[in-house]
Design an enzyme around this catalytic site. Structure first.
Site, PDB file in Angstrom:
ATOM      1  N   GLY B  10     -42.783 -46.790  -2.195  1.00 35.92           N
ATOM      2  CA  GLY B  10     -42.003 -46.236  -3.297  1.00 35.92           C
ATOM      3  C   GLY B  10     -41.615 -44.807  -2.988  1.00 35.92           C
ATOM      4  N   GLY B  13     -39.901 -40.048  -7.464  1.00 37.67           N
ATOM      5  CA  GLY B  13     -40.422 -38.679  -7.572  1.00 37.67           C
ATOM      6  C   GLY B  13     -41.811 -38.535  -6.962  1.00 37.67           C
ATOM      7  CB  ILE B  14     -45.062 -40.197  -7.663  1.00 37.87           C
ATOM      8  CG1 ILE B  14     -45.190 -39.649  -9.088  1.00 37.87           C
ATOM      9  CG2 ILE B  14     -46.426 -40.287  -6.985  1.00 37.87           C
ATOM     10  CD1 ILE B  14     -46.013 -40.499 -10.024  1.00 37.87           C
ATOM     11  CE  LYS B 161     -48.776 -40.982 -16.540  1.00 35.19           C
ATOM     12  NZ  LYS B 161     -47.752 -40.516 -17.500  1.00 35.19           N
ATOM     13  CD  GLU B 232     -46.093 -45.885 -17.549  1.00 31.72           C
ATOM     14  OE1 GLU B 232     -47.256 -46.146 -17.901  1.00 31.72           O
ATOM     15  OE2 GLU B 232     -45.758 -45.530 -16.405  1.00 31.72           O
ATOM     16  CG  HIS B 236     -49.124 -43.236 -25.098  1.00 30.40           C
ATOM     17  ND1 HIS B 236     -50.261 -44.010 -25.079  1.00 30.40           N
ATOM     18  CD2 HIS B 236     -48.689 -43.183 -23.820  1.00 30.40           C
ATOM     19  CE1 HIS B 236     -50.507 -44.382 -23.843  1.00 30.40           C
ATOM     20  NE2 HIS B 236     -49.565 -43.907 -23.059  1.00 30.40           N
TER      21      HIS B 236
END
Lengths: 367, 367
Positions: B10, B13-14, B161, B232, B236
């Site tokens: 992948g 960004g990360i 997460k 994501e 929440h």
């Protein structure tokens, strides 16, 4: 993780508090403890309450924190060759005759070779905490050597402070590895807890510029138990060094403390945090500064214990991450909790076959 | 430690930031990267600068942080069985035709099976960072399974997460162990960096009552790269859940953000910190609270990222230790530095033969 059977060498403040804290932890069974002239051994687990009650305020040995009591240290070579008797020798501060220390416990047996007695049982011991006086710099390295020569396979852990001892352990790494020893050095509060905090706080950065470790200790009720540490700390004051501090009489130390109204402030101490962070690749030893304030007349901390790590991020920002201990957490809580925490980490590594010399920062995420 | 050769699955960004940060670190060589329709492989080390320049703002895949773009997710089973093509599939936000993503790099080769291509080369890869979209909860566990089925021996690490994914990895632990995989899960900022900080801060205490993780993120310039994470996070907010957040159009998300003037505040998020701290024996999952403030219209953090651990010491005091990240440290610095730090810790464990599923707190001193 299977239950960890551990031994404590030395039953001064650090040894006793470690035994006490271990009772609050899962998976830890204290099976052996020794001091200058006694050993208690039970592979099913010592009765720690009884042992603590018997030895509290009744110390036969000069334990780790009595690094330099008023009794002159025996020559170093004796420590390594006398079977352990001198190993746990120290001052006369709290001796109470033949029945002092561990032999006052109903679990204690008198012995002239306490360390050898524990080495003889070490097949059934997973970890050994060295809460011994490091009167000479190579004393703890030499004790490790003796375990290695007896082919001990397990963890050894100390709470030493002096930077130069790490190199002496490294010099013995081949011997330790061959034996199957995972040696975790400098694993108390600082170095130890705070070294680990610095290693973790560094993770935001790609370059660490400075680590500042600043501690506060209120030591009124713990003073008697920690005279040796106070003496060691005095060596860091301007105009003093290890030798002059060692040679001071108790009266001279009291006079010095009076002069400072019980509050001593230290800067740029020789604390192994520096070499422990350098060996983990986090920064140069010279970029680590350790200091703090000790108040021997109050149990309140005179300053908040703080680790500040200043570095630069990959995207070019310079900032400081901080780790603060609540003022209510005592030195004992911050030494003995982490010591057992690192002991458990050491056992994890040892059981996986990971041998050698590790500092606290080596057990953290890499840098 | 010998040089670590690692792959990134992948290149959102990360993935890209991890490649970038790794260039500032000693002992890390990026040897492989893939996205939806391309793979770059060079066991002597990729030219990371060229790769980043070619893929910046030119994402072929829906990487980890594009967990749920507007393109509906393919059925989960497809991910695990299609050789990897769908694995790195995501939204259409930044696609630029056939030449998008890694294939725009001169090191990139088009492929329909990017993950399988990397698995085929995995004998020479020490660690694999999964910077993939975890569109379905079991997606990352299934990718791990594929590596295990190919007898990969090495480290896998993710920055996931969600609490429930940990159990899915645990379910596969025997398979991972048999293959020789050390899987480090939840190793970004939170969970990850801050979970580790909580585990360390707990060391003063014998009983931990509460862990509060409170983060601040300023995401103005990083917003485009992190739309998936924002989506994501929206799950929440009161009145939203994973499904409703996934089904929102980009326009609906923009409207929601407008409504909040760009600042979203979160409480009691489902963040794996809770199960990761519980599995390390530090406290009950229910005593861990994660929340924070996200500002998508400023790069300044709207609040200081802080970990507060409240507990009781062996001597009966109740206090709170804290760990604070400087506001200038970006989310990227705090995700990717620790991800590589845990990767290095994972490799240490893997090389010692320590296999299975580890959370960040499992790599800290024991509790």
């Amino acid at each position: 993780m299977d239950d960890i059977h551990f031994a404590v060498l030395g039953t001064g403040g650090i040894g006793r508090r470690t035994l006490e804290v271990s009772q609050h932890k899962d998976g830890l069974t204290a099976v052996a403890a020794c001091d200058r002239n006694g050993v208690a051994l039970d592979h099913d687990g010592l009765d720690v309450d009884e042992l603590l009650a018997a030895t509290e305020g009744n110390i036969a040995s000069g334990p780790a924190e009595h690094a330099s009591d008023s009794t002159p240290a025996a020559p170093t070579d004796d420590y390594a060759s006398d079977g352990g008797a001198a190993a746990v020798e120290g001052g006369g501060v709290k001796q109470h005759g033949d029945q002092s220390g561990i032999v006052a416990s109903e679990q204690g047996e008198p012995t002239e070779t306490p360390i050898d007695d524990i080495i003889a049982e070490s097949d059934a011991i997973d970890a050994v905490l060295l809460a011994l006086p490091n009167l000479e710099h190579d004393f703890i390295p030499r004790v490790a050597e003796r375990f290695a020569e007896a082919d001990y396979e397990g963890v050894m852990i100390d709470v030493l402070k002096r930077s130069r001892v790490i190199g002496m352990l490294d010099d013995r790494e081949d011997l330790l590895k061959a034996s199957g020893i995972t040696f975790v050095c400098g694993a108390g509060a600082t170095p130890g807890f705070l070294t680990g905090a610095a290693a973790l706080a560094a993770q935001s950065f790609v370059e660490v510029e400075e680590v500042e470790i600043w501690w506060g200790v209120g030591l009124k009720s713990g003073y008697e138990d920690n005279r040796g540490t106070v003496r060691e700390d005095i060596a860091h004051l301007d105009g003093y060094d290890i030798e002059t501090a060692r040679e001071m009489s108790e009266a001279e130390i009291e006079a010095l403390i009076d002069e400072h109204d019980g509050v001593l402030e230290f800067h740029d101490m020789e604390h192994a945090d520096d070499v422990l962070l350098e060996r983990a690749g986090i920064c140069d030893a010279e970029d680590v500064h350790v200091g703090g304030v000790l108040d021997v007349r109050s149990d309140e901390k005179p300053t908040t214990t703080t680790v500040s790590v200043t570095g630069t991020t990959f995207d070019g920002e310079t900032g400081t991450n901080t780790f603060e201990l609540d003022d209510v957490t005592s030195m004992e809580a911050n030494v003995n909790g982490p010591a057992l925490g690192y002991l458990k980490a050491g056992v994890r590594n040892n059981r996986a076959g990971h041998y050698g010399v590790f500092g606290p920062a080596d057990l953290m995420p890499g840098f």
